[in-house]
Design an enzyme around this catalytic site. Structure first.
Site, PDB file in Angstrom:
ATOM      1  N   SER A 164       0.836  -1.216   0.000  1.00  0.00           N
ATOM      2  CA  SER A 164       0.000   0.000   0.000  1.00  0.00           C
ATOM      3  C   SER A 164       0.866   1.259   0.000  1.00  0.00           C
ATOM      4  O   SER A 164       0.460   2.290  -0.559  1.00  0.00           O
ATOM      5  CB  SER A 164      -0.979  -0.005   1.176  1.00  0.00           C
ATOM      6  OG  SER A 164      -0.316   0.170   2.400  1.00  0.00           O
ATOM      7  N   HIS A 218       8.651   3.240   8.684  1.00  0.00           N
ATOM      8  CA  HIS A 218       8.469   2.358   9.850  1.00  0.00           C
ATOM      9  C   HIS A 218       7.266   2.839  10.663  1.00  0.00           C
ATOM     10  O   HIS A 218       7.130   4.038  10.916  1.00  0.00           O
ATOM     11  CB  HIS A 218       9.735   2.360  10.717  1.00  0.00           C
ATOM     12  CG  HIS A 218       9.602   1.458  11.902  1.00  0.00           C
ATOM     13  ND1 HIS A 218       9.707   0.085  11.810  1.00  0.00           N
ATOM     14  CD2 HIS A 218       9.313   1.729  13.197  1.00  0.00           C
ATOM     15  CE1 HIS A 218       9.507  -0.451  12.992  1.00  0.00           C
ATOM     16  NE2 HIS A 218       9.267   0.528  13.855  1.00  0.00           N
ATOM     17  N   GLU A 239       1.160   6.984   7.217  1.00  0.00           N
ATOM     18  CA  GLU A 239       2.389   6.546   6.516  1.00  0.00           C
ATOM     19  C   GLU A 239       2.353   6.952   5.054  1.00  0.00           C
ATOM     20  O   GLU A 239       3.344   7.437   4.503  1.00  0.00           O
ATOM     21  CB  GLU A 239       2.531   5.014   6.562  1.00  0.00           C
ATOM     22  CG  GLU A 239       2.887   4.442   7.903  1.00  0.00           C
ATOM     23  CD  GLU A 239       3.043   2.933   7.819  1.00  0.00           C
ATOM     24  OE1 GLU A 239       3.624   2.420   6.851  1.00  0.00           O
ATOM     25  OE2 GLU A 239       2.558   2.244   8.743  1.00  0.00           O
TER      26      GLU A 239
HETATM   27  C1  GRF Z   1       3.869  -0.655   6.776  1.00  0.00           C
HETATM   28  O1  GRF Z   1       3.203  -0.509   7.993  1.00  0.00           O
HETATM   29  C2  GRF Z   1       5.316  -0.226   6.897  1.00  0.00           C
HETATM   30  O2  GRF Z   1       5.499   0.843   7.791  1.00  0.00           O
HETATM   31  C3  GRF Z   1       5.966  -1.460   7.457  1.00  0.00           C
HETATM   32  O3  GRF Z   1       5.336  -2.525   6.811  1.00  0.00           O
HETATM   33  C4  GRF Z   1       4.027  -2.120   6.386  1.00  0.00           C
HETATM   34  C5  GRF Z   1       3.960  -2.328   4.917  1.00  0.00           C
HETATM   35  O4  GRF Z   1       2.680  -2.095   4.391  1.00  0.00           O
HETATM   36  N1  GRF Z   1       7.403  -1.386   7.295  1.00  0.00           N
HETATM   37  P1  GRF Z   1       2.481  -2.031   2.830  1.00  0.00           P
HETATM   38  O5  GRF Z   1       3.094  -3.297   2.230  1.00  0.00           O
HETATM   39  O6  GRF Z   1       3.158  -0.794   2.303  1.00  0.00           O
HETATM   40  O7  GRF Z   1       0.993  -1.989   2.622  1.00  0.00           O
END
Ligand code: GRF
Length: 209
Positions: free
Chosen positions: A14, A110, A175
């Protein structure tokens, strides 16, 4: 300056999608040169293919050491013309082989306010500790686990009835925005790393836009 991105994923993708969408709507001056997964079944590979981005699977299990795996990553990333590497849910710790090849040119997203709760279970650890605020961090990658210079952070409240899933969902939305904003600042040439000395760690300086 157009960022030439190589994006490493292990799963859902995502955050990768947030980057693809930002490029598509003109909010981020970047080209995604390649998306590489260490797992062949990562749903993020489908997202990349739908956006007509070249993809590759480099399975860590096929390599006899972490260094050999990293060397294969470096070769593929260089071959694709990637200049800045984004770890977007990439669940492997990198060795000096990769860090040295892309020094200060690898970033990670993160899901906690580092240095609190590094590692693979940030939300579980934050809930177990009982913090009232968590969040997310975009940082440069060094040889530690989630330890490199911090580019941007944003806080997200932890609610009394949160479980891992609810907290993760609330943080994930933030994020997506934070990662794109950090990349946009980098594309505008406003982000640099100031070396550390005995008393201070290396740190990121971001000039205002
Ligand atoms: C996210 O929460 C990122 O911070 C962590 O792993 C997750 C990945 O989610 N490192 P996606 O694959 O980007 O949906």
């Amino acid at each position: 300056m157009t960022l030439e991105l190589g994006i490493l994923i292990s799963g859902r993708g995502s955050n990768l999608q947030a980057i693809l969408d930002a490029v598509e709507r003109g909010a981020l001056d970047a080209r995604v040169r390649v998306v590489i997964s260490n797992r062949a079944d990562a749903p993020g590979l489908t997202r990349a293919a739908q956006a007509r981005i070249p993809t590759a699977t480099i399975a860590h299990r096929d390599y006899s050491s972490r260094e050999a795996f990293d060397a294969a990553l470096v070769e593929a990333l260089r071959g694709a013309g990637a200049e800045l590497i984004v770890l977007a849910g990439f669940m492997r710790v990198l060795t000096p082989v990769m860090i040295g090849a892309y020094h200060d040119r690898i970033i990670n997203i993160h899901p906690s306010l580092l240095p609190a709760f590094p590692g693979a279970h940030a939300h579980r650890d934050a809930l177990a500790y009982g913090v009232k605020v968590s969040g997310c961090t975009v940082h440069f990658v060094d040889e530690g686990t989630d330890t490199g210079p911090i580019i941007r952070q944003r806080a997200v409240p932890v609610l009394d009835d949160d479980d891992e899933e609810r907290l993760a969902a609330r943080v994930l939305a933030v994020e997506h925005a934070l990662l794109v904003e950090a990349l946009a600042a980098m594309a505008e040439g406003r982000v640099s790393v100031e070396p550390g000395d005995g008393d201070r760690r290396a740190r990121v300086v971001e000039r205002r836009g």
